[in-house]
Design a protein around this motif. Structure first.
Motif, PDB file in Angstrom:
ATOM      1  N   THR A  88       0.826  -1.215   0.000  1.00 41.79           N
ATOM      2  CA  THR A  88       0.000   0.000   0.000  1.00 41.79           C
ATOM      3  C   THR A  88       0.854   1.256   0.000  1.00 41.79           C
ATOM      4  N   LEU A  89       2.070   1.151  -0.501  1.00 41.84           N
ATOM      5  CA  LEU A  89       2.929   2.332  -0.448  1.00 41.84           C
ATOM      6  C   LEU A  89       2.729   3.248  -1.651  1.00 41.84           C
ATOM      7  N   CYS A  90       2.011   2.798  -2.666  1.00 34.16           N
ATOM      8  CA  CYS A  90       1.660   3.713  -3.755  1.00 34.16           C
ATOM      9  C   CYS A  90       0.413   3.159  -4.447  1.00 34.16           C
ATOM     10  N   PRO A  91      -0.238   3.960  -5.295  1.00 37.07           N
ATOM     11  CA  PRO A  91      -1.516   3.494  -5.850  1.00 37.07           C
ATOM     12  C   PRO A  91      -1.400   2.258  -6.734  1.00 37.07           C
ATOM     13  N   ALA A  92      -0.195   1.879  -7.149  1.00 35.09           N
ATOM     14  CA  ALA A  92      -0.080   0.714  -8.037  1.00 35.09           C
ATOM     15  C   ALA A  92      -0.480  -0.578  -7.332  1.00 35.09           C
ATOM     16  N   GLN A  93      -0.410  -0.586  -6.015  1.00 32.20           N
ATOM     17  CA  GLN A  93      -0.903  -1.724  -5.220  1.00 32.20           C
ATOM     18  C   GLN A  93      -0.418  -3.071  -5.731  1.00 32.20           C
ATOM     19  N   CYS A  94       0.880  -3.210  -5.880  1.00 34.53           N
ATOM     20  CA  CYS A  94       1.436  -4.479  -6.342  1.00 34.53           C
ATOM     21  C   CYS A  94       1.136  -5.582  -5.350  1.00 34.53           C
ATOM     22  N   ASN A  95       0.960  -6.770  -5.889  1.00 31.01           N
ATOM     23  CA  ASN A  95       0.736  -7.935  -5.035  1.00 31.01           C
ATOM     24  C   ASN A  95       2.084  -8.431  -4.538  1.00 31.01           C
ATOM     25  N   VAL A  96       2.144  -8.735  -3.265  1.00 35.56           N
ATOM     26  CA  VAL A  96       3.420  -9.140  -2.680  1.00 35.56           C
ATOM     27  C   VAL A  96       3.240 -10.388  -1.824  1.00 35.56           C
ATOM     28  N   THR A  97       4.344 -11.059  -1.590  1.00 37.68           N
ATOM     29  CA  THR A  97       4.392 -12.124  -0.593  1.00 37.68           C
ATOM     30  C   THR A  97       5.352 -11.665   0.482  1.00 37.68           C
ATOM     31  N   ILE A  98       4.901 -11.673   1.702  1.00 37.97           N
ATOM     32  CA  ILE A  98       5.763 -11.232   2.784  1.00 37.97           C
ATOM     33  C   ILE A  98       6.363 -12.464   3.448  1.00 37.97           C
ATOM     34  N   THR A  99       7.678 -12.464   3.549  1.00 38.01           N
ATOM     35  CA  THR A  99       8.372 -13.564   4.204  1.00 38.01           C
ATOM     36  C   THR A  99       8.365 -13.302   5.705  1.00 38.01           C
ATOM     37  N   VAL A 100       7.790 -14.227   6.454  1.00 39.78           N
ATOM     38  CA  VAL A 100       7.617 -13.996   7.880  1.00 39.78           C
ATOM     39  C   VAL A 100       8.417 -15.022   8.665  1.00 39.78           C
ATOM     40  N   ARG A 101       9.207 -14.542   9.606  1.00 37.07           N
ATOM     41  CA  ARG A 101       9.859 -15.446  10.558  1.00 37.07           C
ATOM     42  C   ARG A 101       9.677 -14.851  11.948  1.00 37.07           C
ATOM     43  N   ASP A 102       9.250 -15.642  12.876  1.00 37.01           N
ATOM     44  CA  ASP A 102       9.024 -15.193  14.246  1.00 37.01           C
ATOM     45  C   ASP A 102       8.185 -13.916  14.274  1.00 37.01           C
ATOM     46  N   GLU A 103       7.117 -13.889  13.507  1.00 42.42           N
ATOM     47  CA  GLU A 103       6.192 -12.758  13.475  1.00 42.42           C
ATOM     48  C   GLU A 103       6.817 -11.464  12.974  1.00 42.42           C
ATOM     49  N   ARG A 104       7.917 -11.574  12.283  1.00 37.79           N
ATOM     50  CA  ARG A 104       8.527 -10.376  11.710  1.00 37.79           C
ATOM     51  C   ARG A 104       8.598 -10.503  10.200  1.00 37.79           C
ATOM     52  N   ALA A 105       8.376  -9.409   9.523  1.00 33.85           N
ATOM     53  CA  ALA A 105       8.526  -9.404   8.074  1.00 33.85           C
ATOM     54  C   ALA A 105      10.012  -9.295   7.775  1.00 33.85           C
ATOM     55  N   LEU A 106      10.537 -10.255   7.026  1.00 33.21           N
ATOM     56  CA  LEU A 106      11.973 -10.253   6.758  1.00 33.21           C
ATOM     57  C   LEU A 106      12.290  -9.932   5.307  1.00 33.21           C
ATOM     58  N   ARG A 107      11.280  -9.962   4.478  1.00 36.30           N
ATOM     59  CA  ARG A 107      11.556  -9.817   3.054  1.00 36.30           C
ATOM     60  C   ARG A 107      10.212  -9.612   2.377  1.00 36.30           C
ATOM     61  N   VAL A 108      10.217  -8.922   1.267  1.00 35.80           N
ATOM     62  CA  VAL A 108       9.005  -8.794   0.465  1.00 35.80           C
ATOM     63  C   VAL A 108       9.339  -9.272  -0.937  1.00 35.80           C
ATOM     64  N   LEU A 109       8.536 -10.205  -1.421  1.00 33.61           N
ATOM     65  CA  LEU A 109       8.752 -10.740  -2.762  1.00 33.61           C
ATOM     66  C   LEU A 109       7.547 -10.392  -3.625  1.00 33.61           C
ATOM     67  N   ALA A 110       7.761 -10.391  -4.939  1.00 39.73           N
ATOM     68  CA  ALA A 110       6.649 -10.136  -5.840  1.00 39.73           C
ATOM     69  C   ALA A 110       5.726 -11.358  -5.854  1.00 39.73           C
ATOM     70  N   ARG A 111       4.438 -11.086  -5.993  1.00 37.18           N
ATOM     71  CA  ARG A 111       3.477 -12.181  -6.163  1.00 37.18           C
ATOM     72  C   ARG A 111       2.806 -11.859  -7.484  1.00 37.18           C
ATOM     73  N   GLN A 112       3.161 -12.635  -8.497  1.00 33.79           N
ATOM     74  CA  GLN A 112       2.781 -12.237  -9.854  1.00 33.79           C
ATOM     75  C   GLN A 112       1.278 -12.176 -10.047  1.00 33.79           C
ATOM     76  N   ASN A 113       0.825 -11.017 -10.488  1.00 33.97           N
ATOM     77  CA  ASN A 113      -0.569 -10.857 -10.878  1.00 33.97           C
ATOM     78  C   ASN A 113      -0.528 -10.005 -12.141  1.00 33.97           C
ATOM     79  N   ASP A 114      -0.714 -10.666 -13.284  1.00 33.19           N
ATOM     80  CA  ASP A 114      -0.503  -9.963 -14.548  1.00 33.19           C
ATOM     81  C   ASP A 114      -1.417  -8.767 -14.709  1.00 33.19           C
TER      82      ASP A 114
END
Ligand code: SF4
Ligand code: SF4
Ligand code: SF4
Ligand code: FES
Lengths: 197, 766
Positions: free
Chosen positions: B232-258
């Motif tokens: 939600t950081l800009c209107p493009a609203q890209c789909n993402v996968t958040i990598t979670v370890r111990d309830e913390r976000a450690l990484r954000v990856l793209a989640r392809q939505n054409d």
């Protein structure tokens, strides 16, 4: 049962009793073969013979001296490949930790009791020989099943299973062994069996 | 432009008849028969295959030598073998060659466990190496950029990263230097690879040569979980996968939505996750006590806020920021209108736009979607800079130009990163976007006002005429193919085009352009607005506007817009201000006015994550706001796609859900919203907005749904009268401010992510 039941004569299935008009069961009929009734004398003998055999062992030990090991004053020595509580190792020359924090042991562990959090070595703070080291290395020994898979998984022989099996405590959380505890030279509390012993 | 159609053909693979789309590469076609051909360099997202790695060799009947499956299109009746002895030997040899110089340091490599090289070696490799000579060595790891580490020993020279830089993001920074075994990836002169989309190469690299520095050694694939979300950081609203370890976000990856992002992410979306766990984040409610903000219990903060709102009554005002969900906006609107009887509520950056204009511009027939940008004949980027305003659309436009022959025209007040790719670039005076749009509308309609309007916009009328021609396209030739395709034109326009004081002029001009180009009736043509804030469209549809209720419904009496709220506060006509994830000093126009407004407000209640100037100095009650991976709710993409946020990580401290806080406040004002969960809040929103009716969270799912494509879209209200767009251009008070351009990096999330420190250090040096 010690004696084999007498071989029943291989009876050809008697299908006559099942004969129904217009239906032939043919080979589908299976005859259940039971042993012949042993008769009262033989049945009694069978029952008491086993009891007597057991008692023979009991009475046979009467003459022996006790073999109880007075644990904890005395301990049974363990075999060299006995899997007790883990040890982490350092290189003898450089003193660096062998563990690089790769987490492969955690992946291999079927009890899911290893937690590794890695961090990066810096020139000022070099902990292990590789690029990364284990900043946190914990084994929850109350969950460990001592299978030794972690030891097998480790690509650097950094973790091995020791011989210590005396792992009781007053608090479950005290059984979470930290990296410092695993690295420390363990108290040699367990005698090792000598070769051929 | 026609979308590619696929005709199915039949071919034989490993002795089985399989049907696959014609022209597909063998690697993709094989998947239709459940056959996997290993690949390293092939990545359909990168466009044409290059055949660099030779991993995909297959045997084709009638061709004596083995062929690369990634660059051989499948043909009808082809007979392909992927498991013969020849192919196996070839595959094993390729793996052996690739591993000759590979350091095999998997235990310390961040890719370990999710590495295609590991998987393919395991699956198709020979399992032994005969190479005993010393390997090639490089210094490692190097900083390719402050965000990316490069380990050149691990590189298998697949060209993926270089192709991304050269052909997708077109920043032309990455190259392969040297020759043969000594080749390595670098920038030409070794400068750091800093670009808005650089992080994508980390995900593209099939080995651990390119790794993310913020994620370096944080976790291994078996330590983590992936949670789908929407950035939600800009209107493009890209789909993402958040990598979670111990309830913390450690990484954000793209989640392809054409239909949204094409599988890419910008670096802000990819690396700003560190701000979720920043030390300075507000995690407890605060109230001002003796001039200082002090942590208090929720009970006290809510009491205090409710008391202040009750006292203010109809003199309260509220502004919702772009990161709030539609649900939060909807509940906030109810709180203001029903609980306090105050109509003063806004979510737009500057100025009111009439309800008719909102309805006319939002009409379902007129809306283009993201893939229309790629397949259109021509796209006009009007008063917006995609790379900064909705980053991922920049890549989509580049793809259209490079692969589909799209003609791009850019009209903006400043230079745009798309200029080099554009067929036509026009610069107008800052703040004169509406005048320019009016001029274009006049040029398309051959109106006499063209010269005056061009004068006001500060452009040559010849340039506007040229643009009109470009959008119109070539005249259909006499006697040519009578079934000429209708021209698909998409106008990508920025919300600032409808900013005060020329809101109506801008809206009217846009509608004029749409009319002249017949955008409403051509399939694949239309307009796409880039709102100023991430969920701008969703908030408007939820009724967070001074002059519209939920679903853009008519209101009894209109309230003040954000600028008028500021004036009212400064003049003492309004007393309390409720800020829902909005920092007026940073995000809204006219900072000086807002300084006075905040000072003049008797109570400022804010949902905020960080103690920015406005919050630190002026807020009286602060509720800790959720970061987007903690939220539950829906957003609306600029093209009308409803997307769903689900909680991925735990809320830190005593942070509560936004809908929960608003509902609690309402309860203290004697209003029972009857929402006990995020899903109930969503249901209420779907019920309140007629053109969402019947929607469920399940229907939205992980990919989102465009409401225009549902039956309920018919309930979209038609404008009572078409906005005329008359009125003359009025010079905005502060043209630079009215232009309102902000860099892609200008976000609190970026400032509070240590990974981005380098951006601010450079600034200091300059
Ligand atoms: S011995 Fe087995 S159960 Fe115990 S830590 Fe090692 S892998 Fe896990
Ligand atoms: S003990 Fe061995 S397997 Fe476990 S993290 Fe350390 S190096 Fe890796
Ligand atoms: S760095 Fe990675 S993506 Fe780039 S060429 Fe090497 S292996 Fe391929
Ligand atoms: S995948 Fe075909 S050559 Fe690389």
């Amino acid at each position: 049962m010690s004696d084999t039941p007498p071989k029943a004569e291989q009876a050809t299935p008697d299908t006559t009793a099942l004969k129904v008009e217009g239906w032939n069961p043919g080979d589908d009929v299976i005859e259940i073969v039971r042993s012949p009734d042993p008769g009262p004398g033989r049945a009694t003998w069978r029952t008491f013979r086993e009891t007597a055999r057991g008692l023979l062992t009991t009475f046979g030990r009467f003459t022996e001296t006790p073999v109880t090991v007075e644990y904890p004053e005395e301990k049974t020595p363990v075999y060299p490949r006995f899997r007790g509580r883990h040890k982490l190792h350092r290189f003898e020359d450089s003193g660096l930790e062998k563990c690089v924090g790769c987490s492969l042991c955690a992946a291999a562990c079927p009890a899911d009791c290893i937690r590794v959090v890695a961090a990066e070595n810096t020139p000022e703070n070099r902990v292990s020989a590789g690029e990364r080291y284990a900043a946190v290395y914990e084994i929850n020994l109350s969950r460990c099943i001592f299978c030794g898979y972690c030891e097998v998984a480790c690509p650097f022989d950094a973790i091995t299973m020791g011989h210590d099996y005396e792992l009781s405590d007053y608090d479950r959380s005290d059984l979470i062994f930290t990296k410092e505890m695993l690295l420390a030279e363990p108290l040699e509390r367990t005698p090792l069996r000598n070769e051929g012993e | 432009m026609p979308r590619p159609e696929s005709k199915m053909i039949n071919f034989t693979i490993d002795g089985r008849e399989v049907s696959a789309p014609e022209g597909a590469m063998l690697v993709d076609a094989a998947k239709h028969g459940d056959v996997e051909i290993p690949v390293f360099c092939y990545e359909p997202k990168l466009g044409q295959p290059v055949g660099a790695c030779r991993m995909c060799l297959v045997e084709i009947e009638g061709i004596p030598k083995l062929q690369t499956g990634c660059s051989t299109p499948v043909r009808d009746g082809m007979v392909v073998y992927t498991e013969t002895e020849r192919v196996k030997v070839a595959q094993q040899s390729v793996v052996e060659f690739l591993l000759i110089n590979h350091p095999l340091d998997c235990p310390v490599c961040d890719k370990g466990g999710e590495c295609p090289l590991q998987d393919i070696t395991f699956g198709w490799g020979g399992g032994i190496s005969r190479f005993i000579e010393p390997k090639r060595h490089f210094v490692k790891p190097l900083e390719l950029s402050p965000l990316i580490a490069i380990d050149r020993e691990r590189c298998i020279l697949c060209y993926r990263c270089v192709r991304f830089s050269q052909e997708i993001s077109e920043d032309y920074q990455l190259v392969l230097l040297e020759r043969g075994a000594h080749s390595y990836v670098s920038t030409f002169d070794g400068h750091p690879y800093v670009a808005p989309f650089s992080g994508n190469i980390v995900e593209l690299c099939p080995v651990g040569a390119l790794t993310s520095r913020p994620y370096r050694f944080r976790a291994r694939p078996w330590d983590i979980e992936g949670a789908g979300s929407v950035c939600t950081l800009c209107p493009a609203q890209c789909n993402v996968t958040i990598t979670v370890r111990d309830e913390r976000a450690l990484r954000v990856l793209a989640r392809q939505n054409d239909e949204v992002d094409d599988g890419w992410l910008c670096d802000k979306g990819r690396f700003a996750y560190q701000s979720f766990h920043a030390e300075e984040r507000i995690t407890e409610p605060l109230i001002r006590d003796g001039g200082q903000l002090r942590p208090v219990t929720w009970e006290r903060a809510l009491e205090q806020a409710a008391g202040a709102l009750k006292r203010a009554g109809a003199n309260a005002a509220a502004i919702a920021g772009g990161q709030s969900t539609g649900e939060e906006g909807h509940l906030l609107a109810r709180l203001m209108r029903e609980g306090l009887g105050s109509p003063h509520l806004d979510s737009r950056r500057a100025g009111t736009l009439s309800l008719d204009a909102h309805r006319a511009l939002g009409a379902p027939a007129l809306q283009a979607n993201v893939s229309d940008l790629e397949f259109a004949h021509a796209v006009l980027v009007l008063d917006t800079d995609p790379v900064n305003d909705a980053s991922i659309l920049d890549l989509r436009l580049r793809k259209g130009i490079r692969r589909r022959g799209l003609k791009l025209a850019v009209a903006s007040p400043g230079p745009s990163s798309l200029d080099p790719s554009a067929a036509l670039s026009i610069r107008f005076k800052p703040g004169a976007g509406a005048a320019f749009a009016a001029a274009l509308s006049a040029a398309l309609g051959a109106s006499a006002e063209l010269e005056t309007l061009c004068g006001e916009a500060g452009v040559e009328s010849a340039a506007v005429r040229e643009l009109a021609e470009l959008l119109r396209g070539p005249e259909p030739q006499q006697g040519a193919d009578s079934e000429l395709q209708p021209r698909e034109v998409v106008i990508l326009w920025g919300e600032r085009l409808t900013a005060a004081p020329n809101a109506e002029l801008g809206a009217g001009a846009l509608l004029g352009i749409a009319e002249a180009l017949d955008l409403a009736n051509v399939e694949g043509a239309g307009m796409l607005e880039v709102p100023a804030t991430a969920n701008g469209r969703g908030l408007r549809e939820a009724g967070v506007l001074p002059n519209a209720g939920p679903g853009l419904s008519q209101l009894q009496d209109a309230g003040r817009d954000s600028a008028a709220i500021a004036e009212g506060l400064a003049a003492g006509e309004l007393s309390a201000l409720y800020l829902l994830q909005c920092d007026p000093l940073r995000e809204l126009a006219d900072r000086a006015l807002w300084e006075r407004a905040l000072a003049g407000a008797s109570t400022v209640i804010a949902h905020a994550s960080f103690l920015t100037d406005a919050i630190n100095e002026h807020a009286d009650v602060v509720f800790p706001a959720e970061a987007y991976p903690e939220k539950e709710g829906t957003l609306v993409h600029p093209d009308g796609r409803l997307q769903r946020l689900r909680p991925a990580i735990a809320r830190p401290g005593s942070v509560r859900a936004g809908w929960h806080v608003i509902a609690e406040l309402a309860l203290r004002l004697g209003l029972d919203f009857d929402v006990l969960s995020g899903a109930m809040a969503s249901r209420q929103l779907f019920e309140a907005v007629p053109f969402y009716s019947g929607l469920t969270l399940e229907e939205i799912g992980g990919r989102g749904v465009r409401w225009q494509e549902r039956e309920a879209a018919a309930a979209f209200p038609a404008p009572a009268s078409a906005p005329s767009g008359d009125g003359s251009f009025e010079e905005p008070a502060d043209p630079g401010e009215a232009a309102g351009y902000r860099s892609v990096w200008d976000a609190p999330e970026v400032e509070h992510s240590p990974a981005f420190d380098f951006l601010f250090k450079t600034k200091e040096l300059v």
